[in-house]
Design an enzyme around this catalytic site. Structure first.
Site, PDB file in Angstrom:
ATOM      1  CG  ASP A   1     -21.269 -96.067  48.127  1.00  0.00           C
ATOM      2  OD1 ASP A   1     -20.777 -96.719  47.537  1.00  0.00           O
ATOM      3  OD2 ASP A   1     -20.751 -95.244  48.691  1.00  0.00           O
TER       4      ASP A   1
ATOM      5  CG  HIS B   1     -14.514 -95.804  44.839  1.00  0.00           C
ATOM      6  ND1 HIS B   1     -15.022 -97.167  44.326  1.00  0.00           N
ATOM      7  CD2 HIS B   1     -15.838 -96.133  45.747  1.00  0.00           C
ATOM      8  CE1 HIS B   1     -16.078 -97.415  44.426  1.00  0.00           C
ATOM      9  NE2 HIS B   1     -16.390 -96.827  45.415  1.00  0.00           N
TER      10      HIS B   1
ATOM     11  CD  GLU C   1     -16.153 -92.910  49.841  1.00  0.00           C
ATOM     12  OE1 GLU C   1     -15.289 -93.650  49.408  1.00  0.00           O
ATOM     13  OE2 GLU C   1     -17.216 -93.050  50.670  1.00  0.00           O
TER      14      GLU C   1
HETATM   15 ZN   LIG Z   1     -18.537 -97.055  46.525  1.00  0.00          ZN
END
Ligand SMILES: [Zn+2]
Length: 343
Positions: A287, A207, A210
């Site tokens: 997600d 990740h 974000e």
């Molecule tokens: Zn995620």
């Protein structure tokens, strides 16, 4: 769009074979299932209304708190099996034929007093669901063991070593990833662990970008991450866009998730369309669909209604989901030709 047009495009999307590459098992648990789990484990079980309130967060911190509350109720191997099976049924109903699913192994360890032996029975429950989905739903599942980046490096090491160990007997464990709060910890501390995991034959996801800027994505790339989850802030760095393009790095985008955690103002404003037009290997994902009130088919529909993706472009998004997957090349080509021949 008229209702008939919406129905027609929704049908097309359902029929389109799709892979989902960014999906957290714990984030697929609907409020009703949460109540069911609470009845199993709590002296005073939560009501459906309380469960729904928990899912009504307004920012990233609220989301992390809700995620934690849900994970706490996943206690026994049977809980995990139930959650996984429900997730797989919903995937199949949307025309998803393959999914690479994150399991928060770091969180499981933390709540089992770091007892490495406690994980095997849980994983056995997940595997029962996976095998049932393969035979009853024709759905293939790979597991990605996710560590929590804002715990310690040694906690992540425990997760990745377990992935390597289980993978030798169970090839459905395909890779590793890092989730958690990027604002508290980047990727650099995990460089050595990523190199080790790669040596063990694990694929590397991460990740990045974000809740942080493009520098977090550069850092994720520098430790060998093969796929980037979210990559929202790459849009602010043209050099980074060029790098992602020339290396054909797959991006696991999650527009509705980004809106619900308030890191993106609207679906229309999400960089999905701009990344796609610039030729990046973008994939659409959900997600934590139960938390965000969406699912993969709905993300495709929103791409059509909010960003004017045509049928051919939706087809390309579906094709990208297989190209970016960790499936063997032969299986990728079979799905790609199925997509080509779809009317
Ligand atoms: Zn995620």
């Amino acid at each position: 769009m008229t209702n008939e047009q919406t129905d027609a495009i929704a049908d097309f999307i359902r029929q389109l074979p799709k892979a989902e590459l960014h999906l957290h098992l714990e984030g697929t648990i609907l409020p009703a299932t949460l109540v069911e789990l609470s009845v199993r484990h709590d002296e005073r079980p939560i009501s459906l209304r309380e469960a729904e309130t928990l899912y009504r967060f307004t920012d990233f911190t609220g989301f992390i708190e809700a995620f934690r509350a849900v994970t706490r109720l996943l206690t026994t191997p049977e809980d995990y099996e139930l959650a996984a099976w429900r997730m797989m049924q919903r995937l199949a109903a949307q025309g998803v034929v393959h999914a690479e699913v994150y399991i928060s192994v770091g969180v499981i360890y933390m709540w089992r007093n770091h007892d490495p032996a406690a994980f095997e029975p849980v994983f056995a429950g997940l595997e029962r669901a996976r095998q049932r989905a393969a035979s009853e739903l024709g759905l293939s599942i790979y597991w990605i063991f996710d560590a929590v980046r804002h715990f310690t490096v040694s906690e992540a090491e425990r997760v990745f070593l377990k992935a390597a160990e289980i993978r030798s007997a169970c090839p459905a464990v395909i890779g590793i990833g890092l989730g958690g709060d990027e604002r508290r910890c980047g990727s650099e501390p995990f460089r050595g662990l990523y190199a080790q995991a790669k040596k063990a034959g694990l694929r590397l996801t991460n990740h990045a970008g974000e809740t942080t800027g493009p520098e977090a994505i550069w850092e994720a790339l520098s430790i060998g991450s093969e796929r980037i989850g979210h990559a929202l802030s790459a849009i602010n760095d043209t050099e980074l866009i060029e790098e992602l393009k020339s290396r054909n790095i797959a991006l696991e985008l999650n527009p509705t998730s980004n809106i619900r955690t308030s890191v993106c103002p609207s679906f229309a404003a999400h960089p999905l369309r701009r990344y796609f037009d610039q030729g990046l290997l973008v994939t659409l994902n959900s997600d934590d669909p139960a938390f965000f009130g969406s699912d993969l088919a709905n993300e495709y529909l929103l791409a059509h209604t909010q960003q004017a993706f045509t049928r051919d472009e939706l087809r390309q998004l579906a094709a990208n989901s297989f190209r970016a997957s960790f499936l063997p090349e032969t299986e990728k080509s079979q799905w790609l030709s199925r997509i080509d021949t779809l009317g």
